[in-house]
Design an enzyme around this catalytic site. Structure first.
Site, mmCIF file in Angstrom:
data_model
loop_
_atom_site.group_PDB
_atom_site.id
_atom_site.type_symbol
_atom_site.label_atom_id
_atom_site.label_comp_id
_atom_site.label_asym_id
_atom_site.label_seq_id
_atom_site.Cartn_x
_atom_site.Cartn_y
_atom_site.Cartn_z
ATOM 1 N N CYS A 1 -10.117 1.864 61.975
ATOM 2 C CA CYS A 1 -9.255 1.387 63.057
ATOM 3 C C CYS A 1 -8.411 2.505 63.657
ATOM 4 C CB CYS A 1 -8.348 0.258 62.556
ATOM 5 S SG CYS A 1 -7.078 0.816 61.414
ATOM 6 N N LYS B 1 -34.861 4.094 23.390
ATOM 7 C CA LYS B 1 -33.718 4.540 24.199
ATOM 8 C C LYS B 1 -33.427 3.550 25.315
ATOM 9 C CE LYS B 1 -32.639 8.727 24.215
ATOM 10 N NZ LYS B 1 -31.647 9.605 23.619
ATOM 11 N N CYS C 1 -7.491 6.289 59.708
ATOM 12 C CA CYS C 1 -8.415 5.311 59.145
ATOM 13 C C CYS C 1 -9.731 5.362 59.922
ATOM 14 C CB CYS C 1 -7.813 3.912 59.246
ATOM 15 S SG CYS C 1 -8.970 2.611 58.792
ATOM 16 N N CYS D 1 -3.858 2.410 54.766
ATOM 17 C CA CYS D 1 -4.048 2.314 56.205
ATOM 18 C C CYS D 1 -2.887 1.491 56.757
ATOM 19 C CB CYS D 1 -5.377 1.622 56.497
ATOM 20 S SG CYS D 1 -5.528 1.006 58.177
ATOM 21 N N SER E 1 -35.854 15.157 13.938
ATOM 22 C CA SER E 1 -35.420 14.424 15.133
ATOM 23 C C SER E 1 -36.166 13.099 15.148
ATOM 24 C CB SER E 1 -35.787 15.187 16.396
ATOM 25 O OG SER E 1 -35.226 16.446 16.364
ATOM 26 N N GLU F 1 -31.633 -0.522 13.689
ATOM 27 C CA GLU F 1 -30.228 -0.112 13.599
ATOM 28 C C GLU F 1 -29.730 0.307 14.981
ATOM 29 O OE1 GLU F 1 -30.511 3.183 10.923
ATOM 30 O OE2 GLU F 1 -31.310 1.948 9.295
ATOM 31 N N CYS G 1 -7.166 -3.885 61.052
ATOM 32 C CA CYS G 1 -8.182 -2.948 60.553
ATOM 33 C C CYS G 1 -9.384 -3.753 60.069
ATOM 34 C CB CYS G 1 -7.619 -2.118 59.400
ATOM 35 S SG CYS G 1 -8.882 -1.104 58.598
ATOM 36 N N TYR H 1 0.838 -1.200 0.000
ATOM 37 C CA TYR H 1 0.000 0.000 0.000
ATOM 38 C C TYR H 1 0.876 1.254 0.000
ATOM 39 C CZ TYR H 1 -3.570 3.308 1.625
ATOM 40 O OH TYR H 1 -4.414 4.381 1.752
ATOM 41 N N ASP H 2 1.887 1.250 0.862
ATOM 42 C CA ASP H 2 2.775 2.411 0.960
ATOM 43 C C ASP H 2 3.452 2.715 -0.364
ATOM 44 O OD1 ASP H 2 2.087 2.620 3.550
ATOM 45 O OD2 ASP H 2 3.944 1.780 4.378
ATOM 46 N N ASP I 1 -24.046 6.788 19.525
ATOM 47 C CA ASP I 1 -24.036 8.048 20.247
ATOM 48 C C ASP I 1 -22.856 8.888 19.781
ATOM 49 O OD1 ASP I 1 -25.137 9.728 21.998
ATOM 50 O OD2 ASP I 1 -24.513 8.669 23.809
ATOM 51 N N LYS J 1 -37.052 1.672 11.991
ATOM 52 C CA LYS J 1 -37.612 2.406 10.852
ATOM 53 C C LYS J 1 -38.535 1.497 10.056
ATOM 54 C CE LYS J 1 -33.353 5.035 10.563
ATOM 55 N NZ LYS J 1 -32.074 5.237 9.876
ATOM 56 N N LYS K 1 -28.383 2.641 17.653
ATOM 57 C CA LYS K 1 -28.370 4.108 17.740
ATOM 58 C C LYS K 1 -27.024 4.527 18.322
ATOM 59 C CE LYS K 1 -31.236 8.025 19.117
ATOM 60 N NZ LYS K 1 -30.141 8.856 19.608
ATOM 61 N N TYR L 1 -26.727 6.095 7.732
ATOM 62 C CA TYR L 1 -27.976 5.393 8.009
ATOM 63 C C TYR L 1 -29.187 5.913 7.248
ATOM 64 C CZ TYR L 1 -27.964 9.230 11.461
ATOM 65 O OH TYR L 1 -27.864 10.439 12.081
ATOM 66 N N ARG M 1 -25.566 18.752 11.710
ATOM 67 C CA ARG M 1 -27.013 18.772 11.611
ATOM 68 C C ARG M 1 -27.561 20.190 11.843
ATOM 69 N NH1 ARG M 1 -31.348 18.726 14.811
ATOM 70 N NH2 ARG M 1 -33.116 17.447 14.185
HETATM 71 S S1 IVH Z 1 -32.275 8.245 11.708
HETATM 72 C C1 IVH Z 1 -35.448 10.893 10.370
HETATM 73 N N1 IVH Z 1 -30.652 6.339 12.404
HETATM 74 O O1 IVH Z 1 -30.160 9.889 16.609
HETATM 75 C C2 IVH Z 1 -34.455 9.969 10.980
HETATM 76 N N2 IVH Z 1 -30.530 8.389 13.598
HETATM 77 O O2 IVH Z 1 -32.479 11.225 17.937
HETATM 78 C C3 IVH Z 1 -33.191 10.671 11.284
HETATM 79 N N3 IVH Z 1 -28.789 8.451 15.324
HETATM 80 O O3 IVH Z 1 -29.996 13.020 15.088
HETATM 81 C C4 IVH Z 1 -32.334 9.917 12.162
HETATM 82 N N4 IVH Z 1 -28.021 6.414 14.983
HETATM 83 O O4 IVH Z 1 -27.837 11.726 15.442
HETATM 84 C C5 IVH Z 1 -31.041 7.593 12.661
HETATM 85 N N5 IVH Z 1 -29.231 4.572 12.877
HETATM 86 C C6 IVH Z 1 -29.630 5.821 13.131
HETATM 87 C C7 IVH Z 1 -29.040 6.618 14.122
HETATM 88 C C8 IVH Z 1 -29.523 7.910 14.334
HETATM 89 C C9 IVH Z 1 -27.883 7.519 15.697
HETATM 90 C C10 IVH Z 1 -28.929 9.772 15.952
HETATM 91 C C11 IVH Z 1 -28.874 10.912 14.989
HETATM 92 C C12 IVH Z 1 -30.158 11.650 15.145
HETATM 93 C C13 IVH Z 1 -30.608 11.209 16.497
HETATM 94 C C14 IVH Z 1 -32.110 11.247 16.604
#
Ligand code: IVH
Length: 678
Positions: free
Chosen positions: A409, A312, A406, A424, A81, A112, A430, A35-36, A116, A288, A114, A223, A135
């Site tokens: 003791c 959640k 302590c 201690c 959201s 999927e 103790c 690769y290099d 963070d 979804k 979620k 996603y 966003r």
């Molecule tokens: S879908 C209309 N899919 O969750 C649908 N969101 O509370 C738009 N997030 O702002 C979001 N994993 O930052 C979607 N597999 C996933 C996700 C995901 C993380 C976050 C995303 C979004 C927030 C919504």
């Protein structure tokens, strides 16, 4: 010289392919050296022909123009959201609402993880990354193109037949390993640490210098396609994910297609169990509706689409009040500060106490009594205080100081200059230290005393039935009779457990004693050489260090422990309590009664299982095989023998033995049991 632009395009395409396999598919196609070499050739040609450098060249990840950084970007389609669900019932209610609108249930869901991190939008025009944005408020975000280009898992050019326009959404996150590493180096540099991986990811993509972003362990999962023009016409979200994958975008392989809500719930259950094992932080599952036509029909409220929901997980971080800081004394005497908290529900449990690890951490985190603090409880990990949430201008109590005495003791607590922990000085007098010591001593990894768990240890100490480490071996039923919660059976069980512990091999006792640096591996090596505590005590540091696998640290620590008169007294008292302080001499050799014989077993034996059968035969010089043949000396038939083996033995004239005959064979050899061989 031939036209270098062809070679350039070939090189870029090849490198793109290797990057895709390495960063997106996690399945490298080429070794680093190969690769290099390609990379160097590309860089060389580009240096000689700067006019041929393109923005989507793999060399252009870092160093793109930063002039646009943080300027506003209007999203092509607004980003919604998600509504939340926190229980299976709420998932049911969600489906019910959709059923009312559609006149039927949606046909299938996609689940999927979620992740963070922080939501981003990537726009590809004719396959080339044009803009990467945050966003923002959902309508307008900030331009972070120069920073997102530095993520190896964000393609600068899509693979294959690219659409004319693609706006794709995804989550940028920091790996947990990268997060720990980042905080470690920040701590060393006396810089403030990040409270969690999400904050670290967000801070990293909002850097003014893309080189800083490039140095952080950031990755992306995509996603959703917000807008797709000049591409295939797709009917289902699952197809969209497949399509995004085919373009070289990174789609989470943990996503699944679920035919109905039952499967969705099962997925949620599974993720709840397993998500702590993932190398990144997740806070739930996004569900979804799979059919894009259903999605269109369901539409969105002002805030969120009706066709998606975020399930959640219970929060793993909560803010609460720090009521006090106390210390515990551990089995080695180490003083560990812990937080007394205003109880709070976090990570699925009520938490009123959390560890603060050690004195330095309290100061580094600068948490003080009365502060509002972030408490974290993730999975089975002990709850911990992450740090304070400060309100500017609010008065705080003075910084915490390690107590000088302590609390259990009253001995002094000392911290030698070069050491990280305060201890201690009361030794096993103790009560806190003794409790932790005993708990370790009797635990699985130590003497494995069944029935002597934490609660019982605590009870025995509080009652005064046990005052020193060896007292456990002087307990009799009279110490328990008539006590609440102690019936005949539980007393018997504990006393049997103690009796069994008297005869543990010496290495276990060594481990149970909690000698610093000495684990089971080292203890086994020592007891293979020295068979008694007496011999180990007599051995010098050099003697021990001469054992293959025992270093100076362990040797020094063991001799130091053995040289301490208190410890010798402890050993003597353990001996008085009936604890074996020596391993038995190896038993004399087993006579090779089965030499030259091959045996097969069918059905179950009372005296041993299959492994035992094989071992008993091998130890006596014979062979155990699994099928009857002309070389089989005898077939041993236990309970419910197999018909085919019996038939085969009969056909070949192989002797068939009962279990009783087999046991006699083990002991005396074949004479009188098996016919003489011709
Ligand atoms: S879908 C209309 N899919 O969750 C649908 N969101 O509370 C738009 N997030 O702002 C979001 N994993 O930052 C979607 N597999 C996933 C996700 C995901 C993380 C976050 C995303 C979004 C927030 C919504």
């Amino acid at each position: 010289m031939s036209d270098p632009s062809h070679r350039l395009e070939d090189l870029r395409a090849e490198i793109r392919l290797y990057d895709h396999h390495y960063y997106v598919l996690d399945a490298p196609l080429i070794d680093d050296a190969g690769y290099d070499e390609l990379w160097r050739e590309l860089a060389k040609i580009e240096a000689e022909h700067p006019e041929l450098v393109t923005v989507d060249s793999p060399t252009q990840r870092v160093g793109a123009s930063v002039s646009e950084l943080f300027s506003p970007v209007q999203h092509l389609r607004p980003l919604f959201s998600l509504d939340n669900a926190v229980s299976p019932d709420e998932l049911g209610a969600w489906e019910h609402r959709m059923e009312r609108m559609l006149g039927r249930r949606p046909e299938g869901y996609v689940c999927e993880p979620k992740v963070d991190g922080l939501a981003v939008v990537l726009t590809y025009r004719d396959g080339v990354l044009e803009v990467g944005a945050t966003r923002g408020d959902g309508e307008v975000g900030e331009d972070i193109t120069a920073n997102l280009r530095t993520l190896s898992s964000v393609p600068l050019r899509l693979l294959g037949d690219a659409p004319s326009l693609l706006e794709v959404r995804g989550e940028v996150y920091m790996t947990l390993e990268g997060f720990d590493e980042l905080n470690r180096s920040r701590r060393e540099a006396d810089q403030p640490t990040f409270a969690n991986a999400r904050n670290a990811a967000a801070g990293s993509v909002r850097q003014k210098d893309p080189r800083v972003t490039a140095s952080r362990a950031l990755e992306i999962w995509v996603y959703q396609a917000g807008l797709l023009q000049g591409g295939p016409s797709l009917q289902r979200h699952w197809e969209v994910l497949d399509y995004l994958k085919s373009l070289g975008l990174r789609v989470n392989p943990g996503s699944v297609l679920a035919p109905g809500l039952e499967e969705v719930k099962a997925y949620v259950e599974q993720m709840l169990e397993e998500h702590h094992g993932l190398p990144y932080q997740t806070d739930g599952v996004v569900v979804k509706v799979d059919s894009l036509a259903d999605q269109d029909e369901l539409g969105a409220t002002a805030r969120a689409p009706r066709w998606a929901v975020a399930y959640k997980f219970p929060p793993e971080e909560r803010v609460t009040t720090l009521r006090g800081i106390k210390i515990n004394i551990g089995r080695t005497g180490a003083a560990t500060p812990f937080a007394e908290l205003e109880p709070v529900f976090v990570g699925g449990a009520n938490v009123g106490m959390a560890t603060l690890h050690n004195e330095d951490q309290v100061h580094q985190k600068d948490v003080r009594v009365g502060d509002r603090v972030v408490v974290r409880r993730a999975g089975d990990v002990i709850p911990e205080v992450v740090g304070p949430v400060l309100t500017p201008g609010k008065d705080r109590s003075p910084p915490w100081e390690m107590p000088r005495k302590c609390p259990f003791c009253e001995s002094t607590i000392e911290r030698p200059e070069e050491e990280a922990v305060a201890r201690c000085t009361g030794g096993l007098a103790c009560p806190s230290r003794l409790r932790e010591w005993l708990f370790h001593f009797s635990s699985r990894g130590g003497m494995d005393i069944e029935g002597l768990g934490y609660k019982t240890v605590d009870l025995l100490l509080r009652d005064g039935a046990v005052q020193g480490p060896a007292d456990v071996f002087f307990l009799g039923s009279e110490h328990f009779e008539g006590r609440r919660g102690w019936g005949e059976r539980s007393i018997r069980k504990l006393l049997d457990g103690i009796e069994a512990a008297r005869h543990r091999p010496l290495w276990r006792l060594l481990v149970a004693l909690g000698i610093r640096h000495l684990g089971p591996g080292g203890a086994r090596l020592i007891t293979a050489r020295y068979r008694s505590m007496e011999q180990i005590t007599a051995a010098t540091e050099e003697d021990l260090a001469a054992i293959d696998g025992i270093g100076e640290t362990i040797a020094g620590s063991v001799t130091e422990w053995m040289d301490d008169p208190d410890n010798q007294e402890l050993l003597a008292r353990l001996g008085e309590g009936g604890v074996s302080l020596a391993d038995p001499e190896p038993s004399e050799e087993i006579p090779r009664t089965l030499s030259g014989l091959t045996l097969v077993v069918t059905g179950g034996l009372e005296a041993m299982n299959r492994d035992g059968f094989g071992q008993a035969i091998a130890a006596r010089g014979g062979r155990a095989t699994s099928s009857v043949s002309s070389v089989t000396s005898a077939l041993v038939a236990g309970a419910s023998p197999g018909a085919s083996k019996l038939a085969k033995a009969e056909q070949l004239g192989t002797p068939i033995l009962t279990e009783e005959q087999f046991l006699a064979l083990l002991e005396h050899g074949p004479g009188g049991i098996l016919p003489d061989r011709e």
